[in-house]
Design a protein around this motif. Structure first.
Motif, mmCIF file in Angstrom:
data_model
loop_
_atom_site.group_PDB
_atom_site.id
_atom_site.type_symbol
_atom_site.label_atom_id
_atom_site.label_comp_id
_atom_site.label_asym_id
_atom_site.label_seq_id
_atom_site.Cartn_x
_atom_site.Cartn_y
_atom_site.Cartn_z
ATOM 1 N N ASN A 149 27.982 66.285 32.550
ATOM 2 C CA ASN A 149 28.104 66.002 33.760
ATOM 3 C C ASN A 149 27.450 64.475 34.122
ATOM 4 O OD1 ASN A 149 28.541 67.295 36.471
ATOM 5 N ND2 ASN A 149 26.637 66.797 36.714
ATOM 6 N N ASP A 150 26.519 64.039 33.468
ATOM 7 C CA ASP A 150 25.956 62.797 33.561
ATOM 8 C C ASP A 150 26.875 61.674 33.116
ATOM 9 O OD1 ASP A 150 23.606 63.754 34.244
ATOM 10 O OD2 ASP A 150 22.688 63.892 32.056
ATOM 11 N N ALA A 151 27.554 61.906 32.218
ATOM 12 C CA ALA A 151 28.710 60.828 31.763
ATOM 13 C C ALA A 151 29.705 60.626 32.558
ATOM 14 C CB ALA A 151 29.197 61.271 30.119
ATOM 15 N N ALA A 152 30.224 61.935 33.216
ATOM 16 C CA ALA A 152 31.331 61.837 33.965
ATOM 17 C C ALA A 152 31.012 61.276 35.313
ATOM 18 C CB ALA A 152 31.695 63.365 34.278
ATOM 19 N N PHE A 153 29.595 61.463 35.912
ATOM 20 C CA PHE A 153 29.050 61.027 37.109
ATOM 21 C C PHE A 153 29.064 59.364 36.953
ATOM 22 C CE2 PHE A 153 25.511 59.385 39.584
ATOM 23 C CZ PHE A 153 25.970 59.603 40.920
ATOM 24 N N SER A 154 28.558 58.975 35.598
ATOM 25 C CA SER A 154 28.681 57.566 35.560
ATOM 26 C C SER A 154 30.137 57.002 35.870
ATOM 27 C CB SER A 154 28.290 57.248 34.195
ATOM 28 O OG SER A 154 28.445 55.825 33.835
ATOM 29 N N ALA A 155 31.154 57.836 35.264
ATOM 30 C CA ALA A 155 32.651 57.192 35.298
ATOM 31 C C ALA A 155 33.021 57.288 36.774
ATOM 32 C CB ALA A 155 33.519 58.087 34.379
ATOM 33 N N ALA A 156 32.564 58.391 37.391
ATOM 34 C CA ALA A 156 32.743 58.551 38.750
ATOM 35 C C ALA A 156 32.502 57.536 39.558
ATOM 36 C CB ALA A 156 32.518 59.865 39.292
ATOM 37 N N SER A 157 30.900 57.161 39.469
ATOM 38 C CA SER A 157 30.381 56.119 40.139
ATOM 39 C C SER A 157 31.157 54.809 40.083
ATOM 40 C CB SER A 157 29.012 56.109 39.787
ATOM 41 O OG SER A 157 28.124 57.080 39.899
ATOM 42 N N LYS A 158 31.796 54.443 38.950
ATOM 43 C CA LYS A 158 32.375 53.195 38.894
ATOM 44 C C LYS A 158 33.631 53.189 39.375
ATOM 45 C CE LYS A 158 30.260 52.646 34.097
ATOM 46 N NZ LYS A 158 30.179 52.552 32.651
ATOM 47 N N ILE A 159 34.411 54.440 39.528
ATOM 48 C CA ILE A 159 35.610 54.523 40.157
ATOM 49 C C ILE A 159 35.204 54.232 41.718
ATOM 50 C CG2 ILE A 159 37.172 56.144 41.070
ATOM 51 C CD1 ILE A 159 37.286 57.474 38.093
ATOM 52 N N VAL A 160 34.474 54.953 42.377
ATOM 53 C CA VAL A 160 34.008 54.866 43.609
ATOM 54 C C VAL A 160 33.538 53.442 44.201
ATOM 55 C CG1 VAL A 160 32.352 55.480 45.553
ATOM 56 C CG2 VAL A 160 33.481 57.324 43.770
ATOM 57 N N ASN A 161 32.844 52.878 43.125
ATOM 58 C CA ASN A 161 32.171 51.451 43.390
ATOM 59 C C ASN A 161 33.643 50.527 43.497
ATOM 60 O OD1 ASN A 161 29.387 51.968 43.702
ATOM 61 N ND2 ASN A 161 29.414 51.371 41.245
ATOM 62 N N LEU A 162 34.579 50.856 42.505
ATOM 63 C CA LEU A 162 35.722 49.956 42.409
ATOM 64 C C LEU A 162 36.574 50.083 43.716
ATOM 65 C CD1 LEU A 162 36.845 48.024 40.270
ATOM 66 C CD2 LEU A 162 38.148 49.998 39.403
ATOM 67 N N LYS A 163 36.807 51.483 44.056
ATOM 68 C CA LYS A 163 37.531 51.708 45.387
ATOM 69 C C LYS A 163 36.757 51.073 46.593
ATOM 70 C CE LYS A 163 40.203 54.511 45.659
ATOM 71 N NZ LYS A 163 41.614 54.615 45.995
ATOM 72 N N VAL B 92 30.918 61.676 49.506
ATOM 73 C CA VAL B 92 30.868 63.121 49.504
ATOM 74 C C VAL B 92 31.119 63.424 48.089
ATOM 75 C CG1 VAL B 92 31.817 65.293 50.166
ATOM 76 C CG2 VAL B 92 31.079 63.260 51.982
ATOM 77 N N TYR B 93 32.292 63.216 47.524
ATOM 78 C CA TYR B 93 32.778 63.474 46.195
ATOM 79 C C TYR B 93 31.563 63.103 44.922
ATOM 80 C CZ TYR B 93 37.451 64.382 47.815
ATOM 81 O OH TYR B 93 39.044 64.539 48.317
ATOM 82 N N LEU B 94 31.335 62.114 45.230
ATOM 83 C CA LEU B 94 30.140 61.513 44.077
ATOM 84 C C LEU B 94 29.000 62.418 44.268
ATOM 85 C CD1 LEU B 94 30.265 59.366 42.342
ATOM 86 C CD2 LEU B 94 29.035 58.002 43.817
ATOM 87 N N SER B 95 28.488 62.721 45.473
ATOM 88 C CA SER B 95 27.282 63.535 45.617
ATOM 89 C C SER B 95 27.662 65.054 45.132
ATOM 90 C CB SER B 95 26.931 63.821 47.232
ATOM 91 O OG SER B 95 25.950 64.461 47.409
ATOM 92 N N CYS B 96 28.896 65.576 45.352
ATOM 93 C CA CYS B 96 29.076 66.800 45.156
ATOM 94 C C CYS B 96 29.092 66.828 43.416
ATOM 95 C CB CYS B 96 30.252 67.262 45.427
ATOM 96 S SG CYS B 96 30.442 67.900 47.141
ATOM 97 N N TRP B 97 29.778 65.786 42.948
ATOM 98 C CA TRP B 97 29.756 66.119 41.519
ATOM 99 C C TRP B 97 28.169 65.919 41.011
ATOM 100 C CZ3 TRP B 97 34.352 65.562 38.479
ATOM 101 C CH2 TRP B 97 34.035 65.619 37.224
ATOM 102 N N LEU B 98 27.201 65.179 41.466
ATOM 103 C CA LEU B 98 25.938 64.890 40.984
ATOM 104 C C LEU B 98 25.126 66.251 41.175
ATOM 105 C CD1 LEU B 98 23.616 63.262 39.646
ATOM 106 C CD2 LEU B 98 23.321 62.252 42.009
ATOM 107 N N TYR B 99 25.090 66.725 42.230
ATOM 108 C CA TYR B 99 24.183 67.914 42.771
ATOM 109 C C TYR B 99 24.979 69.143 42.401
ATOM 110 C CZ TYR B 99 21.481 64.278 44.773
ATOM 111 O OH TYR B 99 20.625 63.192 45.129
ATOM 112 N N GLN B 100 26.057 69.259 42.098
ATOM 113 C CA GLN B 100 26.629 70.645 41.416
ATOM 114 C C GLN B 100 26.448 71.768 42.394
ATOM 115 O OE1 GLN B 100 27.359 70.462 37.217
ATOM 116 N NE2 GLN B 100 25.084 70.017 37.052
#
Length: 206
Positions: free
Chosen positions: A39-53, A175-183
């Motif tokens: 989950n931590d690894a995926a959150f890191s990738a998701a964060s980079k996606i969001v920052n890029l977007k 919201v997507y990023l927050s949901c991923w982190l806080y499950q």
């Protein structure tokens, strides 16, 4: 979890159903640790996606406000990086799905132990307490409760992975990023449920 290391079932004289239950409790602990790591690894990738977007969206807004045609400085490179990160996120999601499926198998095993015990005690024999105080059915009920949390959570994560790269709204991305982190579907009570199971089976000292 209280411990960040795997639980290894201790060799003992336990056999049959008791051995299976104790091993399953250790497997639950280890799967949950691996899930958190993924989950931590995926959150890191998701964060980079969001920052890029968000960076691309901000650039486009800036260009539009200046009356120019929106054209990112290096759209090809950004698209390539976005695709790489999305592939990385999908790969980790698949590993998390494998963890969730193994959790369901553990629950099925607990159910099998309960069914066997019910059959053996069908003639009116008293049901045994294999460890301290828990009836066998409580192990199954606890495992099922935890498994259902992860089942709902993996469905949420699939939705996020399917939407995150195509969303053009910054607030929704956050919201997507927050949901991923806080499950949200993995309730805080799950830690107490796991620890109770580990205590009952002797993986934790009473």
């Amino acid at each position: 979890m209280e411990s960040k290391t795997s639980v290894t079932p201790k060799k003992s004289a336990l056999t049959g159903s008791a051995r299976k239950i104790k091993d399953n409790a250790a497997d639950w602990h280890n799967l949950m640790l691996r899930w958190e790591s993924y989950n931590d690894a995926a959150f890191s990738a998701a964060s980079k996606i969001v920052n890029l977007k968000i960076s691309a969206l901000s650039y486009e807004k800036m260009m539009l406000s200046d009356g120019a045609e929106p054209a990112h400085e290096n759209p090809g490179k950004d698209k390539e990086e976005l695709e790489r990160l999305c592939s990385e996120l999908l790969e980790v999601l698949e590993k998390m799905q494998q963890m969730q499926q193994k959790m369901e198998k553990l629950t099925s095993t607990f159910k099998g132990v309960c069914d066997l015990e019910a059959y053996q005690c069908s003639a009116g024999n008293p049901r045994p307490i294999l460890f301290h105080t828990w009836p066998t059915t409580l192990f199954y009920e606890t495992s099922l409760k935890m498994s259902e949390m992860y089942k709902k959570e993996i469905c949420l994560k699939k939705t996020i992975v399917g939407e995150i790269a195509h969303t053009a709204e910054q607030d929704l991305l956050m919201v997507y990023l927050s949901c991923w982190l806080y499950q949200p579907y993995v309730e805080s009570s799950i830690k107490a449920l796991l620890e109770s199971m580990l205590l009952e089976t002797g993986h934790r000292p009473l």
